[in-house]
Design a protein around this motif. Structure first.
Motif, PDB file in Angstrom:
ATOM      1  N   ILE A 142       3.952   0.328   2.405  1.00  0.00           N
ATOM      2  CA  ILE A 142       4.018  -0.591   3.543  1.00  0.00           C
ATOM      3  C   ILE A 142       3.311  -1.885   3.179  1.00  0.00           C
ATOM      4  CG2 ILE A 142       3.866   1.430   5.070  1.00  0.00           C
ATOM      5  CD1 ILE A 142       1.242   0.046   6.155  1.00  0.00           C
ATOM      6  N   ASN A 143       3.693  -2.957   3.867  1.00  0.00           N
ATOM      7  CA  ASN A 143       2.978  -4.224   3.792  1.00  0.00           C
ATOM      8  C   ASN A 143       2.909  -4.762   5.212  1.00  0.00           C
ATOM      9  OD1 ASN A 143       2.482  -7.165   3.554  1.00  0.00           O
ATOM     10  ND2 ASN A 143       2.600  -6.763   1.349  1.00  0.00           N
ATOM     11  N   ALA A 144       1.701  -4.902   5.728  1.00  0.00           N
ATOM     12  CA  ALA A 144       1.507  -5.294   7.126  1.00  0.00           C
ATOM     13  C   ALA A 144       0.806  -6.642   7.223  1.00  0.00           C
ATOM     14  CB  ALA A 144       0.695  -4.230   7.860  1.00  0.00           C
TER      15      ALA A 144
ATOM     16  N   GLY B 141      10.342  -4.225 -10.927  1.00  0.00           N
ATOM     17  CA  GLY B 141       9.803  -4.094  -9.572  1.00  0.00           C
ATOM     18  C   GLY B 141      10.871  -4.383  -8.546  1.00  0.00           C
ATOM     19  N   TYR B 142      11.294  -3.348  -7.799  1.00  0.00           N
ATOM     20  CA  TYR B 142      12.411  -3.490  -6.865  1.00  0.00           C
ATOM     21  C   TYR B 142      12.094  -2.713  -5.596  1.00  0.00           C
ATOM     22  CZ  TYR B 142      17.209  -3.417  -5.118  1.00  0.00           C
ATOM     23  OH  TYR B 142      18.320  -3.568  -4.343  1.00  0.00           O
ATOM     24  N   LYS B 143      12.511  -3.241  -4.447  1.00  0.00           N
ATOM     25  CA  LYS B 143      12.210  -2.614  -3.165  1.00  0.00           C
ATOM     26  C   LYS B 143      13.489  -2.347  -2.379  1.00  0.00           C
ATOM     27  CE  LYS B 143       7.778  -5.080  -2.798  1.00  0.00           C
ATOM     28  NZ  LYS B 143       6.988  -6.068  -2.016  1.00  0.00           N
ATOM     29  N   ILE B 144      13.575  -1.142  -1.802  1.00  0.00           N
ATOM     30  CA  ILE B 144      14.615  -0.825  -0.828  1.00  0.00           C
ATOM     31  C   ILE B 144      13.926  -0.681   0.528  1.00  0.00           C
ATOM     32  CG2 ILE B 144      16.306   0.890  -0.063  1.00  0.00           C
ATOM     33  CD1 ILE B 144      16.900   1.529  -2.933  1.00  0.00           C
ATOM     34  N   TYR B 145      14.273  -1.561   1.463  1.00  0.00           N
ATOM     35  CA  TYR B 145      13.583  -1.605   2.752  1.00  0.00           C
ATOM     36  C   TYR B 145      14.197  -0.632   3.748  1.00  0.00           C
ATOM     37  CZ  TYR B 145      11.055  -5.753   1.242  1.00  0.00           C
ATOM     38  OH  TYR B 145      10.231  -6.619   0.571  1.00  0.00           O
ATOM     39  N   SER B 146      13.329   0.040   4.506  1.00  0.00           N
ATOM     40  CA  SER B 146      13.814   0.869   5.609  1.00  0.00           C
ATOM     41  C   SER B 146      13.396   0.313   6.966  1.00  0.00           C
ATOM     42  CB  SER B 146      13.329   2.322   5.465  1.00  0.00           C
ATOM     43  OG  SER B 146      11.924   2.390   5.421  1.00  0.00           O
TER      44      SER B 146
ATOM     45  N   THR C  41       0.841  -1.201   0.000  1.00  0.00           N
ATOM     46  CA  THR C  41       0.000   0.000   0.000  1.00  0.00           C
ATOM     47  C   THR C  41       0.870   1.242   0.000  1.00  0.00           C
ATOM     48  OG1 THR C  41      -1.713  -1.181   1.250  1.00  0.00           O
ATOM     49  CG2 THR C  41      -1.835   1.229   1.218  1.00  0.00           C
ATOM     50  N   THR C  42       0.597   2.167  -0.923  1.00  0.00           N
ATOM     51  CA  THR C  42       1.367   3.405  -1.025  1.00  0.00           C
ATOM     52  C   THR C  42       0.937   4.385   0.052  1.00  0.00           C
ATOM     53  OG1 THR C  42       1.600   3.126  -3.420  1.00  0.00           O
ATOM     54  CG2 THR C  42       1.962   5.334  -2.538  1.00  0.00           C
ATOM     55  N   VAL C  43       1.916   4.984   0.725  1.00  0.00           N
ATOM     56  CA  VAL C  43       1.646   6.041   1.700  1.00  0.00           C
ATOM     57  C   VAL C  43       1.556   7.354   0.925  1.00  0.00           C
ATOM     58  CG1 VAL C  43       2.452   7.219   3.768  1.00  0.00           C
ATOM     59  CG2 VAL C  43       2.947   4.775   3.439  1.00  0.00           C
TER      60      VAL C  43
ATOM     61  N   ASP D 225       6.497  -4.297   6.943  1.00  0.00           N
ATOM     62  CA  ASP D 225       7.627  -3.884   6.116  1.00  0.00           C
ATOM     63  C   ASP D 225       7.327  -2.493   5.578  1.00  0.00           C
ATOM     64  OD1 ASP D 225       8.916  -6.341   6.425  1.00  0.00           O
ATOM     65  OD2 ASP D 225       7.953  -7.202   4.653  1.00  0.00           O
ATOM     66  N   ILE D 226       8.329  -1.619   5.645  1.00  0.00           N
ATOM     67  CA  ILE D 226       8.218  -0.282   5.065  1.00  0.00           C
ATOM     68  C   ILE D 226       9.360  -0.145   4.068  1.00  0.00           C
ATOM     69  CG2 ILE D 226       8.100   2.191   5.526  1.00  0.00           C
ATOM     70  CD1 ILE D 226       7.296   1.536   8.397  1.00  0.00           C
ATOM     71  N   PHE D 227       9.035   0.247   2.855  1.00  0.00           N
ATOM     72  CA  PHE D 227      10.038   0.204   1.789  1.00  0.00           C
ATOM     73  C   PHE D 227       9.719   1.222   0.698  1.00  0.00           C
ATOM     74  CE2 PHE D 227       6.756  -2.990   1.252  1.00  0.00           C
ATOM     75  CZ  PHE D 227       6.273  -2.724  -0.026  1.00  0.00           C
TER      76      PHE D 227
END
Length: 207
Positions: free
Chosen positions: A189-191, A148-153, A77-79, A138-140
């Motif tokens: 985020i993905n919860a 499709g690529y994710k950088i996690y914070s 989900t986009t913040v 997860d917040i990324f």
């Protein structure tokens, strides 16, 4: 429309891709190379890639807090920060960009015309309220680039249901190719349960 304060310094050089010239802004005191493209548009190449001056390279988007929304269990989900908060500040936007660095409708960090190789530094502040306890989140930053690529914070646990969990972080990434320029980047985020998102602010700086 051409800024009348931009002065063409010296001559111009014609190449296959367009006509190159040096411009200087008489008020803001920055310079860049301008390419007049063959299709009538223009492309600008700042000397330090991140913009004309140290002060003119960032924007801050503060959320009004009027709207919260829910990330569904297991769904990316986009913040989205609405840009209507008290700390909204775009006084220091790069003069050489014709658009904002953030789209408050789609939640996209917009990097069109930001030169490849530029570092983008993002600081965000959000609150999450889970509907159940001991759930992972997860917040990324999501890139369409590379399929499709994710950088996690954050890869964290939300311990207590119906309680605010506060997340603040900074992440830096490259504008690595044309895909990043064209499609931008989204904070998502993905919860592990339905989770209320309370956006607070996002700051985007070009380094």
């Amino acid at each position: 429309m051409q800024d009348k304060k931009l002065i063409n310094v010296g001559g111009a050089t014609a190449k296959k891709s367009g006509v190159y010239s040096l411009e200087f802004h008489e008020d803001s005191h920055y310079a860049h190379i301008k390419r007049a493209n063959n299709d009538g548009s223009a492309t600008y190449f700042p000397f330090n890639s991140a913009g004309p001056t140290a002060s003119n390279r960032f924007e801050n988007y503060s959320d009004s807090g009027n709207t919260t929304y829910t990330a569904l269990d297991g769904v990316d989900t986009t913040v989205i920060f609405d840009g209507n908060g008290n700390f909204e500040d775009k006084r220091f936007s790069p003069e050489w960009l014709s658009h904002d660095l953030y789209d408050t409708t789609t939640g996209t960090i917009t990097l069109t015309d930001v030169p490849i190789g530029t570092l983008v530094h993002v600081t965000y502040d959000i609150q999450l309220i889970p509907s159940s306890s001991n759930e992972e989140v997860d917040i990324f930053f999501y890139f369409n680039a590379f399929g499709g690529y994710k950088i996690y914070s954050f890869d964290s646990d939300m311990n207590t249901q119906s309680t605010i969990h506060h997340y603040t972080a900074s992440t830096t990434f490259f504008v690595i190719n044309e895909d990043v320029q064209t499609n931008g980047v989204k904070l998502q985020i993905n919860a592990g349960c339905n989770t209320e998102i309370v956006p607070r602010f996002i700051n985007i700086a070009l380094l």
